[in-house]
Design an enzyme around this catalytic site. Sequence first.
Site, PDB file in Angstrom:
ATOM      1  N   ASP A 139       9.650   3.223   2.981  1.00 37.47           N
ATOM      2  CA  ASP A 139       9.013   2.455   2.141  1.00 37.47           C
ATOM      3  C   ASP A 139       7.979   1.611   2.959  1.00 37.47           C
ATOM      4  OD1 ASP A 139      10.901   3.301   0.015  1.00 37.47           O
ATOM      5  OD2 ASP A 139      12.086   1.299   0.151  1.00 37.47           O
ATOM      6  N   TYR A 177       6.353   0.824  -6.618  1.00 38.12           N
ATOM      7  CA  TYR A 177       7.083   0.251  -5.950  1.00 38.12           C
ATOM      8  C   TYR A 177       7.422  -1.183  -6.404  1.00 38.12           C
ATOM      9  CZ  TYR A 177       9.178  -1.371  -1.256  1.00 38.12           C
ATOM     10  OH  TYR A 177      10.176  -1.468  -0.409  1.00 38.12           O
TER      11      TYR A 177
END
Length: 878
Positions: A102, A316
């Site tokens: 991420d 995200y």
Amino acid sequence: MELIITEKNNAARRIAEILSDGAATTTQRNGVNVYEWGTKTCVGLSGHVVGVDFPEEYSDWRDVEPVELIDADIVKSPTQENIVRTLRQLAREADEAVIATDYDREGELIGKEAYELIREETDAPVKRVRFSSITEREVKNAFAEPDDIDFDLAAAGEARQIIDLVWGAALTRFLSLSARQLGEDFISVGRVQSPTLKLIVDREREIQAFDPDDYWEVFADLTKDGETFEAQYFYDDDGSEAERVWDEGDADDAYDRLREATSAEVTSVRRRTRTDNPPAPFNTTAFISAAGSLGYSAQRAMSIAEELYTTGYITYPRTDNTVYPEDLDPEELLDEFTMTHEFGDDAESLLELDEIDPTEGDDETTDHPPIHPTGAVPDRDELDEDEWEVYELVVRRFFATVAEPATWEHLRVVAEANDCQLKATGKRLLEAGYHDVYPYSSASESFLPPVEEGDALDVTDVELEAKQTQPPRRYGQSRLIQRMEDLGLGTKATRHNTIEKLYDRGYIEDDPPRPTALAEAVVEAAEEYADPVVSDDMTAQLEADMSAIANGEATLDDVTQESREMLERVFEELRESREAIGDHLQESLKADRRLGPCPESDHDLLVRQSRQGSYFVGCDGYPDCQYTLPLPSTGEPLVLEETCEEHGLNHVKMLAGRDTFVHGCPQCAADEADDTEDEVIGRCPECGDDEGGELAIKQLRSGSRLVGCTRYPDCDYSLPLPRRGDIEITDEYCDEHHLPELVVHSGEDDDDPWELGCPICNYREYRARQAVDDLEDLDGVGPATAERLETAGVEEPADLREVDPDVLATEIQGVSASQIRDWISQLPEVDAGDDDEGPDGDSDAETDAEGGDEPTEEGTILDDIQAEVEGARAGESD
């Protein structure tokens, strides 16, 4: 071979599917899924697979002074051995590697940890790719333009790890040892957790200290041509309109004058149009707030959002940004929804607008866009109910941000009656605008009949309402997160986890969060003896320092050393007050467990726990006073505010997940059992033929009821009965077991009693209903969740017995550790003696039903009987 490393397994599966165009195959190494296609291999981690800790010599709390931890070395070691081993093996085979974790501080640190493991095995080049949604376009674009690891950003995450470890461990050990609270009941302290807890405690203090003021409001019903509306009395208060009347005499006077009036004259009618602009795009805090209005906790909302991100449906979810990037094409994204049943009409209507100009918020960052849907649109049946509800929220928020403003017409009417001023307001939605596509914001209307200045209205009713000012409300989770953000406590990625930890550690309960007595005691002790522990200034400064590391303006060593020096100063304040802190905490810890006066001493009765883990009621004057009362063996006791009028004891609630129930006054339950005679209903199937044992309905002092053998403890055969309701023994007998059928009445006027039937047959049927054969038999597990569990190695319910919920939760996005614990609690007890005749002596018997057709409280009946016989005195020495 090119090795690709993602943060979690489901991200690895999704990225492999995208990059291979669906051709990737799956194998396993050391129990870890590995995805392969062509010359590429992809593997998912489980978040952090390497953890920071102190060397082994610091592990014994009793042999190490907490202050020693401040300057102790920090060591790194694998926390997921099989994943680390797999990564090392693959690294040795790789010609190059790509980190695809991420894109945030934590993800960069996880990527750096993987980089260091790879470097121990090979010097092959390692690249970094970053994306904000796991969609085909973004992933392929990211892999086409790889970058390098941002070691400064990773160092900021590592600094947080080290600082949180040192502060948390040193202060937790100090307070726990001072209060003699060890084992599972240790007193947890954290760098972000404790200042957040102080916010909650401070708000509770405001509520408790609030002194309400009395005031009055006067209302009148006004009618024109048969249409009635309500108007409120107001008066001039230094140039402003005031509705609250603070003097009772003035309120009575206004009330009397209005009651005497028969009509009111309209003196003013004002109409105005107001534009209601659409909301800004979702950042993390705004998303959590909106999800909270749908009933989702901050932790649950983020877990679902992370799952939707990993499966490619939303961007995200950890972002501060409220401005869409320039490369986002709203029309193109809207077009993806036009063919869907759920969103098609709304998407078409938005595409017909003359101009599509998205709204913008105040915060613009460059790391991630605001949270919005991607072009990958799932079918309704691909998501479970919660996932779909959160997904729809995100989709409709995007729709709202590209929709037209709404337009309202507001009407204000002022009338005069017997020298009293009255006003009424109404509003009408002229143009729905974004409300048509975003039903989460209020679009309620209030209508007034058409009136004009000079109209005469009938006064048809007058009401005088006595009221009091109200204390401030507790912070809801989303409001609390907003306060944390305002004060610089934690980050967008950690704030919801901080709140969840406060729940898990017994510091807060209910929603909105309310502090427990333990929380208040910890905050009070810190405020008096070491205020920096709960200071938001200190924590915000450290957060700013960590951001400086990320920006290359400070180093990890400098910041961690500064934090250690801060902690040294804290311990200088704490050291001299250790005994006082311990006494304060110990006394405060009793508050949540105190029930009321002991009948045999001048001490209080407390909820206590035996060494074996069972709960009972014992006197605070032990060992001088050995008075005890049993509690049910199921669940964890919670002391309620309600008290027994006869004994002055607080009622007790047993928290047992879905099977939670109110036990009531423990003394009343014990007295009722003492006054109840056993009622024989038939022969015991275990020993009746040989020993002459009989089955009898028994009332236990813990509040439980059962059918048990009269020869106990020589014969321990038992069957469950519901905890509440009047049991009627009928004249109908079971042909198989020769026992009377039982009926349970919930009250005298119960028209539909529960026909329990033969207790042996009932128990057999209950066990069959409770059988958990497939994952989807568990409450809260749908097809999608079952698939994710199977991917993580949980192929059948029994596999859950072998997992660590905290570890498994890190492997499955959208699933929390508390959910996994709930699923484990739903698994039937494993015993060696299940047969058609009922439970054997080692089984758990389920008791209690609140009017349903199946028992709901689980508890070991034999333990309850033993507690009755022995008075639960085994726990008194604790």
